[in-house]
Design an enzyme around this catalytic site. Structure first.
Site, mmCIF file in Angstrom:
data_model
loop_
_atom_site.group_PDB
_atom_site.id
_atom_site.type_symbol
_atom_site.label_atom_id
_atom_site.label_comp_id
_atom_site.label_asym_id
_atom_site.label_seq_id
_atom_site.Cartn_x
_atom_site.Cartn_y
_atom_site.Cartn_z
ATOM 1 N N GLU A 36 0.836 -1.197 0.000
ATOM 2 C CA GLU A 36 0.000 0.000 0.000
ATOM 3 C C GLU A 36 0.879 1.258 0.000
ATOM 4 O O GLU A 36 0.689 2.173 0.800
ATOM 5 C CB GLU A 36 -0.985 0.000 1.171
ATOM 6 C CG GLU A 36 -2.280 0.696 0.831
ATOM 7 C CD GLU A 36 -3.382 0.532 1.865
ATOM 8 O OE1 GLU A 36 -4.414 1.186 1.683
ATOM 9 O OE2 GLU A 36 -3.220 -0.246 2.834
ATOM 10 N N TYR A 107 -0.056 -7.957 -1.867
ATOM 11 C CA TYR A 107 -1.083 -7.170 -1.173
ATOM 12 C C TYR A 107 -2.449 -7.655 -1.641
ATOM 13 O O TYR A 107 -2.924 -7.310 -2.721
ATOM 14 C CB TYR A 107 -0.894 -5.681 -1.465
ATOM 15 C CG TYR A 107 -1.945 -4.770 -0.882
ATOM 16 C CD1 TYR A 107 -2.402 -4.952 0.423
ATOM 17 C CD2 TYR A 107 -2.475 -3.723 -1.627
ATOM 18 C CE1 TYR A 107 -3.362 -4.121 0.956
ATOM 19 C CE2 TYR A 107 -3.435 -2.878 -1.098
ATOM 20 C CZ TYR A 107 -3.883 -3.076 0.198
ATOM 21 O OH TYR A 107 -4.848 -2.258 0.731
ATOM 22 N N ASP A 149 0.701 -8.059 3.179
ATOM 23 C CA ASP A 149 -0.590 -7.844 3.813
ATOM 24 C C ASP A 149 -1.585 -8.747 3.089
ATOM 25 O O ASP A 149 -2.064 -8.409 2.011
ATOM 26 C CB ASP A 149 -0.989 -6.368 3.706
ATOM 27 C CG ASP A 149 -2.361 -6.091 4.299
ATOM 28 O OD1 ASP A 149 -2.965 -7.019 4.874
ATOM 29 O OD2 ASP A 149 -2.841 -4.950 4.166
ATOM 30 N N HIS A 253 -0.899 -0.682 10.392
ATOM 31 C CA HIS A 253 -0.201 -1.970 10.457
ATOM 32 C C HIS A 253 1.173 -1.760 11.097
ATOM 33 O O HIS A 253 1.706 -0.636 11.107
ATOM 34 C CB HIS A 253 0.023 -2.545 9.056
ATOM 35 C CG HIS A 253 -1.217 -2.889 8.315
ATOM 36 N ND1 HIS A 253 -1.614 -4.185 8.083
ATOM 37 C CD2 HIS A 253 -2.153 -2.105 7.718
ATOM 38 C CE1 HIS A 253 -2.724 -4.195 7.373
ATOM 39 N NE2 HIS A 253 -3.084 -2.927 7.145
#
Length: 262
Positions: A36, A107, A149, A253
């Protein structure tokens, strides 16, 4: 040769470049994988990290959302990327590490708020992505590491309340089942849980919505490090660095780390 790898959904690499730089200076992983990044590749501040010794990098980017990048103190090669679900999203990049092991930085889509693919296209996309991940895993033959992630907390002890989150996207049975299938088809080992077994609670994400994230401690383990084949992880090396959630202007995160003897 031991190599320490960190993974972190940074929620905008340009907004948090100084935070990333501080992390690299204090924790000194050999390789850092970000998700991200929310930036076109040409606007990622590579020079900031290069000044700290991270002179090698591969990345895929988009303006404003998605984006993945790998920064390394060791020489790495760009090993391509996969356009999952054919959407043109920057959700994957692979790097070849010294010794030839492939590192996949991934991701997975968050999936929106409604856990029903019939009414929520974002959730349908997430399930399709997981199905593609499983099919891709079937064909893997070589040793590899996968980090990122994954936007799913698979175990009961990966969330603050298993019962209360069973219908919440990221911990629903259908997501957990699809992720388990992808893990099984690829022959992946969950390195962090191999080192820190359940029932110990482990979280890597805490919502921005909580007034006091630390006191509420309503976390989920969404960020993962997996390995397959002959890629021996250094026993007990995996860590989730919870304190970085309390940094100034943090990501929601925190970094997850593990070391491998490559």
């Amino acid at each position: 040769m031991p190599i320490t790898i960190a993974t972190w959904n940074i929620n905008s690499v340009r907004l948090r470049a100084e935070l990333v730089a501080r992390f690299l200076a204090e924790e000194s992983p050999d390789v850092l994988c970000l998700q991200e990044t929310k930036s076109p590749v040409d606007k990622i501040p590579f020079e900031i990290f290069a000044e700290l010794g991270y002179t090698h990098a591969v990345a895929r980017g988009q303006k404003g959302y998605n984006g993945v990048a790998v920064f390394s103190r060791l020489p790495i090669e760009d090993a391509g990327s996969i356009d999952w679900c054919g959407k043109g999203d920057a959700r994957h990049v692979a790097a070849r590490l010294p010794g030839g092991v492939l590192l996949h930085n991934l991701y997975i889509p968050a999936g929106g708020d409604e856990a029903d693919p019939a009414v929520n296209p974002k959730f349908a996309h997430k399930l399709d992505f997981l199905d593609e991940l499983a099919r891709w895993g079937e064909g893997l033959r070589d040793p590899a590491i996968l980090v990122g992630d994954l936007n799913i907390a698979p175990l009961e002890d990966d969330v603050w309340s298993h019962k209360q989150l069973l219908k919440v996207v990221s911990h629903t049975p259908i997501e957990v089942e699809r992720l388990a299938r992808a893990q099984g088809e690829g022959g992946w080992t969950d390195v962090t849980r191999a080192h820190i077994p359940a029932p110990e609670k482990l979280y890597s994400w805490w919502s921005y919505r909580a007034r006091d994230w630390e006191a509420a401690d309503r976390g989920r383990r969404l960020d993962h490090i997996w390995s397959r084949g002959d890629v021996p992880a250094v026993p007990g090396s995996s860590r989730i660095l919870r304190d970085w959630r309390g940094a100034e202007k943090p990501s929601d995160h925190v970094p997850v780390m593990a070391s491998f003897d490559i």
